[in-house]
Write an enzyme that holds these catalytic residues in place. Structure first.
Site, PDB file in Angstrom:
ATOM      1  N   GLY A  93       0.710  -1.370   0.059  1.00 33.35           N
ATOM      2  CA  GLY A  93       0.221   0.078  -0.079  1.00 33.35           C
ATOM      3  C   GLY A  93       0.928   1.183  -0.173  1.00 33.35           C
ATOM      4  O   GLY A  93       0.415   2.529   0.486  1.00 33.35           O
ATOM      5  N   ASN A 112       0.771  -2.814   5.334  1.00 31.26           N
ATOM      6  CA  ASN A 112       0.055  -1.492   5.404  1.00 31.26           C
ATOM      7  C   ASN A 112      -1.320  -1.470   4.691  1.00 31.26           C
ATOM      8  O   ASN A 112      -2.137  -0.732   5.144  1.00 31.26           O
ATOM      9  CB  ASN A 112       1.043  -0.484   5.082  1.00 31.26           C
ATOM     10  N   TYR A 125     -13.877  -4.060   7.935  1.00 29.48           N
ATOM     11  CA  TYR A 125     -12.511  -3.449   8.223  1.00 29.48           C
ATOM     12  C   TYR A 125     -12.172  -3.502   9.793  1.00 29.48           C
ATOM     13  O   TYR A 125     -10.961  -3.938  10.008  1.00 29.48           O
ATOM     14  CB  TYR A 125     -12.649  -1.860   8.010  1.00 29.48           C
TER      15      TYR A 125
END
Length: 247
Positions: free
Chosen positions: A10, A87, A152
């Site tokens: 990321g 990440n 999430y």
């Protein structure tokens, strides 16, 4: 010539870019891993402008084969991967009762399975060398919930659990595994929260430090966790959140 090598997933996002730039400044060659994008290319461009050896690793984190190819390709070009920073994450905002299994599976694949598999591929080489550091980026959301982000939040809790399991299992090989849980940094992710000024005021109200965090402040903690000054630190989760969560 052998050099320190780090992979940051990321790396096109704000926090990923800041981390890649900090580790580059620390002397690491950087494998910047992510889906092909102008943002990822810009990260590599900035690294190279600073004189850092960098490689753009174009890979969809839904594709395990691509993850493995990216890590092994980096090792062939630069040398053994000594640090991995997991990440990358996606964060669709959907009320729990409306989340379809397709959306849920997608979040788990990127935010959880990719962390697991990237760590596994990197750790195989680290075990042979009996050294290495892995940092999984979590989120303070797992401490206290957060509406409309059930997929999430669950994966970020999993990142912390994975960190502890790997720290326990890989410690005998000299591999350290830690997690960093960011608070509400002013990144693109905040677009899901509506009015920017209103949300910023909400963040500051809940923090002990009455200002917004800078990307470089998160990167500095990752730098510590992959560097020699944290040589006796493993299995820990550090909240970098201005004192929002204290636990």
């Amino acid at each position: 010539m052998h050099q320190k090598v780090a992979i940051v997933t990321g790396a096109g996002g704000a926090l990923g870019r800041a981390t890649a730039l900090r580790l580059g400044a620390d002397g690491f060659a950087i494998g910047a891993l992510g889906r092909p994008s102008d943002e990822l290319a810009e990260t590599v461009s900035q690294l190279e402008a600073e004189g850092v050896a960098a490689r753009m690793l174009e890979a969809d984190l839904r594709d395990a084969t691509a993850i493995e190819a990216a890590i092994l390709g980096t090792e062939r070009e630069f040398g053994p991967v000594e640090a991995l920073v997991n990440n990358a994450a996606i964060y669709p905002s959907t009320p729990f009762l409306e989340i379809g299994l397709g959306e849920y599976d997608d979040v788990v694949t990127v935010n959880q399975r990719a962390y697991f598999y990237a760590a596994q591929v990197a750790a195989r080489g680290m075990v042979v060398r009996r050294s290495g550091a892995i940092v999984n980026i979590g989120s303070i959301t797992w401490n206290g919930g957060w509406s409309n982000l059930a997929s999430y939040v669950s994966t970020k809790g999993a990142a912390v659990s994975l960190t502890r399991a790997l720290a326990r299992e890989l410690g005998e090989f000299g591999i350290r595994v830690n997690a960093v849980s960011p608070g509400a940094f002013p990144t693109k992710a905040e677009e899901i929260n509506g009015d920017a000024a209103e949300y910023s005021a909400h963040v500051i109200e809940h923090q002990a430090l009455k200002r917004r965090g800078a990307d470089a402040e998160l990167a500095a903690v990752v730098s510590f966790l992959v560097g020699p000054d944290s040589s006796f630190v493993t299995g820990q989760t550090i909240n970098v959140d201005g004192g929002w969560v204290m636990s």
